[in-house]
Scaffold this motif. Sequence first.
Motif, mmCIF file in Angstrom:
data_model
loop_
_atom_site.group_PDB
_atom_site.id
_atom_site.type_symbol
_atom_site.label_atom_id
_atom_site.label_comp_id
_atom_site.label_asym_id
_atom_site.label_seq_id
_atom_site.Cartn_x
_atom_site.Cartn_y
_atom_site.Cartn_z
ATOM 1 N N PHE A 109 -1.562 18.040 -4.953
ATOM 2 C CA PHE A 109 -0.385 17.242 -5.292
ATOM 3 C C PHE A 109 0.457 17.128 -4.039
ATOM 4 N N LEU A 110 0.922 15.913 -3.748
ATOM 5 C CA LEU A 110 1.812 15.778 -2.602
ATOM 6 C C LEU A 110 2.862 14.707 -2.886
ATOM 7 N N GLN A 111 4.131 15.079 -2.695
ATOM 8 C CA GLN A 111 5.206 14.090 -2.791
ATOM 9 C C GLN A 111 5.346 13.424 -1.432
ATOM 10 N N SER A 112 5.123 12.129 -1.404
ATOM 11 C CA SER A 112 5.135 11.399 -0.137
ATOM 12 C C SER A 112 6.553 10.989 0.238
ATOM 13 N N GLU A 113 6.683 10.394 1.417
ATOM 14 C CA GLU A 113 8.001 9.950 1.875
ATOM 15 C C GLU A 113 8.320 8.529 1.438
ATOM 16 N N SER A 114 7.337 7.806 0.898
ATOM 17 C CA SER A 114 7.563 6.443 0.427
ATOM 18 C C SER A 114 6.311 5.996 -0.309
ATOM 19 N N GLU A 115 6.420 4.896 -1.026
ATOM 20 C CA GLU A 115 5.240 4.368 -1.709
ATOM 21 C C GLU A 115 4.242 3.806 -0.708
ATOM 22 N N LEU A 116 4.762 3.378 0.438
ATOM 23 C CA LEU A 116 3.884 2.914 1.518
ATOM 24 C C LEU A 116 2.980 4.065 1.941
ATOM 25 N N ALA A 117 3.572 5.234 2.061
ATOM 26 C CA ALA A 117 2.792 6.423 2.432
ATOM 27 C C ALA A 117 1.881 6.830 1.274
ATOM 28 N N SER A 118 2.419 6.844 0.037
ATOM 29 C CA SER A 118 1.586 7.248 -1.122
ATOM 30 C C SER A 118 0.278 6.485 -1.151
ATOM 31 N N ILE A 119 0.371 5.178 -1.075
ATOM 32 C CA ILE A 119 -0.825 4.366 -1.273
ATOM 33 C C ILE A 119 -1.790 4.565 -0.099
ATOM 34 N N ASN A 120 -1.253 4.875 1.072
ATOM 35 C CA ASN A 120 -2.143 5.122 2.207
ATOM 36 C C ASN A 120 -2.744 6.528 2.176
ATOM 37 N N MET A 121 -2.040 7.450 1.567
ATOM 38 C CA MET A 121 -2.644 8.771 1.321
ATOM 39 C C MET A 121 -3.785 8.601 0.318
ATOM 40 N N VAL A 122 -3.527 7.786 -0.691
ATOM 41 C CA VAL A 122 -4.572 7.457 -1.672
ATOM 42 C C VAL A 122 -5.766 6.841 -0.946
ATOM 43 N N PHE A 123 -5.483 5.926 -0.032
ATOM 44 C CA PHE A 123 -6.538 5.254 0.745
ATOM 45 C C PHE A 123 -7.375 6.291 1.507
ATOM 46 N N GLY A 124 -6.689 7.241 2.131
ATOM 47 C CA GLY A 124 -7.392 8.257 2.918
ATOM 48 C C GLY A 124 -8.296 9.122 2.052
ATOM 49 N N ALA A 125 -7.750 9.613 0.934
ATOM 50 C CA ALA A 125 -8.549 10.476 0.055
ATOM 51 C C ALA A 125 -9.699 9.680 -0.561
ATOM 52 N N ALA A 126 -9.428 8.432 -0.948
ATOM 53 C CA ALA A 126 -10.475 7.588 -1.544
ATOM 54 C C ALA A 126 -11.605 7.348 -0.543
ATOM 55 N N ALA A 127 -11.241 7.184 0.730
ATOM 56 C CA ALA A 127 -12.257 6.911 1.757
ATOM 57 C C ALA A 127 -13.209 8.093 1.927
ATOM 58 N N THR A 128 -12.749 9.294 1.555
ATOM 59 C CA THR A 128 -13.638 10.456 1.652
ATOM 60 C C THR A 128 -14.369 10.701 0.336
ATOM 61 N N GLY A 129 -14.210 9.781 -0.617
ATOM 62 C CA GLY A 129 -14.974 9.863 -1.862
ATOM 63 C C GLY A 129 -14.305 10.648 -2.974
ATOM 64 N N LYS A 130 -13.028 10.964 -2.823
ATOM 65 C CA LYS A 130 -12.335 11.754 -3.844
ATOM 66 C C LYS A 130 -11.782 10.860 -4.948
ATOM 67 N N ARG A 131 -11.633 11.446 -6.150
ATOM 68 C CA ARG A 131 -10.926 10.754 -7.237
ATOM 69 C C ARG A 131 -9.440 10.915 -6.987
ATOM 70 N N VAL A 132 -8.740 9.791 -6.888
ATOM 71 C CA VAL A 132 -7.353 9.886 -6.436
ATOM 72 C C VAL A 132 -6.510 8.835 -7.137
ATOM 73 N N MET A 133 -5.242 9.161 -7.333
ATOM 74 C CA MET A 133 -4.346 8.196 -7.977
ATOM 75 C C MET A 133 -2.928 8.321 -7.440
ATOM 76 N N THR A 134 -2.156 7.305 -7.741
ATOM 77 C CA THR A 134 -0.716 7.361 -7.542
ATOM 78 C C THR A 134 -0.079 6.706 -8.753
ATOM 79 N N SER A 135 1.218 6.919 -8.919
ATOM 80 C CA SER A 135 1.927 6.216 -9.983
ATOM 81 C C SER A 135 3.290 5.841 -9.434
ATOM 82 N N SER A 136 3.868 4.809 -10.033
ATOM 83 C CA SER A 136 5.183 4.378 -9.593
ATOM 84 C C SER A 136 5.738 3.433 -10.650
ATOM 85 N N SER A 137 6.858 2.807 -10.312
ATOM 86 C CA SER A 137 7.393 1.754 -11.168
ATOM 87 C C SER A 137 7.681 0.550 -10.267
#
Lengths: 245, 356
Positions: free
Chosen positions: B51-79
């Motif tokens: 679990f990681l609280q990011s500094e922005s949604e821009l960062a969240s989605i790119n953290m998701v991108f990084g984990a996804a690129a290594t084949g992990k199941r990953v998600m984010t949520s927002s409004s």
Amino acid sequence: MMQKVFSKPQALKDCPTHYCPGCGHGIAHRLIAETIDELGIRGRTIGIAPVGCAVLAYDYFDVDMVEVAHGRAPAVATGMKRTNPDKIIFSYQGDGDLAAIGTGEIIHAAHRGEQITVIFINNAVFGMTGGQMAPTTILNQVTTTTPLGRDASKQGYPLQVSELLTLLPGTIYIERCSLHKPALIRNAKKAIKHAFELQLNNAPGLSLVELLSPCPTYWRMTPVKAIEWMENEMTKVFPLGRLKG
Amino acid sequence: MNERILMCGNEALAEAAIIAGLDAYFGYPITPQNEVPEYMSKRMPEEGRVFLQSESELASINMVFGAAATGKRVMTSSSSPGISLMQEGISYLAGAELPAVIVNVMRGGPGLGNIAPSQGDYFQATRGGGHGDYRTIVLAPSSVQELVDCMPLAFDLADQYRTPVLVLADGILGQMMEPVVFNKKPRRKLPPKDWALTGADNRKQNIVRSLWLKEGVVEQHNYDLQAVYKEIEKNEILCEQYEVDDAEIVVVAYGIAARIVRGAVNKARQEGIKVGWIRPITLWPFPTEQINKAADNFKIFLTVELSCGQMVEDVKLAVAGKAPVVFYGRAGGGVPTVEQVLEKIRQLTLRPENII
Ligand SMILES: Cc1ncc(C[n+]2csc(CCOP(=O)(O)OP(=O)(O)O)c2C)c(N)n1
């Protein structure tokens, strides 16, 4: 019997690059590739290519690589390292990528102490888009968007990101090197290797090596003049040396 | 876990994702979905996951991108405002063909809007949202149980088709508590992630990218993506229908609006009005054929949304001129009542000629 005394690193592919004559990206690639070879980490390294002249870095490095949105490499690296603590993650970023559009991502990755290695190429311009001003453009430097030279009262002062990052407890090692002389290149190699070794040894924090890198094309200089300019001007604004760690 | 437990939508979707094998969650707080990161911050470390609280949604989605690129199941949520910031990353995920799940608990907009429930992000979700010629699968549950059931489906769809999948909820669904059961349904057979970045250990280099400069390559890449989208349209449409066959009026609604519509339709039936409903569960791919078929015998279509009218455009495209399509909705956090929808249905029985 002839003896082989020098060869291309395994972590680099055997192909010509698209970089301009006198550009520093090729040298930086080679130093990183040599490091990967020497540390024997090709099989566990993941590299992150920036948006910038080095966007095709994965065509040259023979390691697993990802290409990401402009400036977002430290966030992508965070996602990778957090989920793969055993992998060696490095980002390779220009000064537009890291010091302009991606300032937020690098500061926060450093602030959290992500265990990643950042290679920061400072060529004082946006190369890929045609030589516009970067945050690192020095005062009076002429670029395609500062035709009269950078004026502090209008465009601010050159941004010294590396110095800024030293203030954060999350950074463990920051060094500024230059690629304009053989002795300095050897030193840059040592710094890069040290930064990778820290990650390899699970040192708690982010390591960054800034490399001053020539861009004769967009500085509108011959490669020789570019090297003189780095020696006489650029290194005055961006002094070389170990800034932290 | 087969017993029924009372949970709010945000916590329930988080638990469902964990059960579905979530490796990492990255997010930045925003109301009305803060229970998701809060729940994840407690549960993910318990499971030894990230679990990681990011500094922005821009960062969240790119953290998701990084984990996804290594084949992990990953998600984010927002409004909504946070989802807008993620659009760059969603476009890159689509371009690089990376699987990831993004939950949008929609709130009133445009701009900062408010924190009340809304369905104002339908266009953004179903039209790609970011730059470029792409689509994302969009799941729109209408109860907390369905929210729970659609999380494993979202991950499976993402992995099977190598695409970002959006789960579209709203402030009510996120906040309201309902009894749920966490079923462990059999999972789909998924392709191996041999494209993932795991280090080129005794194999050739893997590259995850969305840029190809050679002429014609990105054009072909687009056609390849479209072929995947065709496949998704063929296989993955989900929708529910109720008393459509004899109906003279068909109400189309999704998500929380469908819950309100259900109440209104039941009351109208009691009054003798021949009315049914169709509820798209996948908003993309959209149940175009199902709606078109329902339009064969002349009916009036009423689309009800928590917006000024977005899905209604897809309903019109589906009906294709065979029947009139009317809209009723409230926007910016306004929620139609059962009585308001019922009144709209009654009006349609009185004066159908006015709408034609
Ligand atoms: C969101 C976004 N904005 C702008 C661009 C255009 N762009 C591509 S590279 C670049 C600057 C690159 O400069 P730098 O990071 O210094 O790397 P260099 O090319 O000099 O190596 C810009 C502005 C882009 N690709 N994406």
